[in-house]
Design a protein around this motif. Structure first.
Motif, short mmCIF file in Angstrom:
data_model
loop_
_atom_site.label_atom_id
_atom_site.label_comp_id
_atom_site.label_asym_id
_atom_site.label_seq_id
_atom_site.Cartn_x
_atom_site.Cartn_y
_atom_site.Cartn_z
N ALA A 93 0.83 -1.21 0.00
CA ALA A 93 0.00 0.00 0.00
C ALA A 93 0.86 1.25 0.00
CB ALA A 93 -0.93 0.00 1.21
N ALA A 94 1.97 1.24 0.73
CA ALA A 94 2.86 2.40 0.75
C ALA A 94 3.47 2.64 -0.63
CB ALA A 94 3.96 2.19 1.78
N GLU A 139 2.07 1.75 -3.49
CA GLU A 139 0.96 2.27 -4.31
C GLU A 139 0.76 3.76 -4.05
OE1 GLU A 139 -1.08 1.43 -6.69
OE2 GLU A 139 -1.53 -0.69 -6.62
N ARG A 140 0.83 4.17 -2.78
CA ARG A 140 0.64 5.59 -2.43
C ARG A 140 1.75 6.45 -3.04
NH1 ARG A 140 -0.17 5.11 2.69
NH2 ARG A 140 -2.41 5.34 2.54
N ARG A 141 2.99 5.99 -2.97
CA ARG A 141 4.10 6.74 -3.59
C ARG A 141 3.88 6.86 -5.09
NH1 ARG A 141 7.03 3.86 0.18
NH2 ARG A 141 7.50 2.20 -1.29
N GLY A 142 3.43 5.79 -5.72
CA GLY A 142 3.17 5.82 -7.16
C GLY A 142 2.05 6.79 -7.51
N ALA A 143 0.96 6.76 -6.74
CA ALA A 143 -0.16 7.67 -6.99
C ALA A 143 0.29 9.12 -6.83
CB ALA A 143 -1.32 7.36 -6.05
N ASP A 144 1.09 9.38 -5.80
CA ASP A 144 1.60 10.75 -5.59
C ASP A 144 2.51 11.18 -6.73
OD1 ASP A 144 0.19 10.82 -3.22
OD2 ASP A 144 1.95 10.47 -1.94
N HIS A 169 -6.47 1.56 -4.83
CA HIS A 169 -5.75 0.36 -4.38
C HIS A 169 -5.25 0.54 -2.96
CE1 HIS A 169 -4.76 -1.17 -8.72
NE2 HIS A 169 -6.03 -1.02 -8.51
N VAL A 170 -4.77 1.74 -2.64
CA VAL A 170 -4.31 2.00 -1.27
C VAL A 170 -5.46 1.77 -0.30
CG1 VAL A 170 -3.51 3.79 0.33
CG2 VAL A 170 -2.47 3.59 -1.92
#
Length: 169
Positions: A124-125, A127-132, A159-160
């Protein structure tokens, strides 16, 4: 009898007519001043190279995330039912970002935690870095690529949520 003072409607119509006159007058001129045709072509080529680089970086990030999904699924087969739909979405995103370009190599996936909850939290972390990162890249992207990046960033955020707060099923 007709009013002689200026009305809002009249002022807006005059402003609109003036703006239209300025815009159509600007379109009649050459796009590049004489002697600068090469610089316009250079700028267009630079924009194409920048877009290709942005696409490649974004596709590589998704391919790395895909490898991370594969590693978590391999280490925790009980999570496969929950993770495979998300993994498949990431694979489609990587393909869309890559477009007609060459295949991109992903970095080696990180070590996966032995505990399932910690492994999902690490995923999840990422995924969050990718979304950001995809959200930040919107500023430099041309419109078509920006729409794709926005979609990928939104999917990453979903996804996060599913990895951190979604059902444990």
């Amino acid at each position: 009898m007709r009013r002689t003072e200026t009305t809002r409607r009249g002022a807006l119509a005059a402003a609109g007519a003036a703006a239209a006159a300025l815009l159509t007058g600007g379109c009649a001129r050459d796009a590049a001043p004489r002697g600068r045709e090469g610089s316009a072509a250079d700028a267009a080529a630079a924009a194409v190279r920048a877009e290709a680089g942005l696409r490649k970086r974004s596709a590589r990030a998704r391919a790395t995330l895909l490898a991370h999904y594969d590693a978590v699924i391999a280490a925790h087969p009980s999570a496969a039912g929950r993770l495979e739909p998300l993994r498949d979405a990431v694979a489609r995103q990587a393909d869309a970002l890559r477009g007609e370009g060459a295949a991109v190599r992903a970095a080696a996936p990180p070590a996966v935690a032995a505990e399932r909850g910690a492994a999902l939290k690490a995923l999840a972390a990422e995924e969050r870095r990718g979304a950001d990162a995809h959200t930040a890249a919107l500023l430099d992207a041309p419109p078509e690529l920006a729409r794709l990046l926005a979609s990928v960033a939104a999917a990453g955020a979903a996804h996060v949520y599913l990895l951190t707060r979604g059902s444990d099923g």
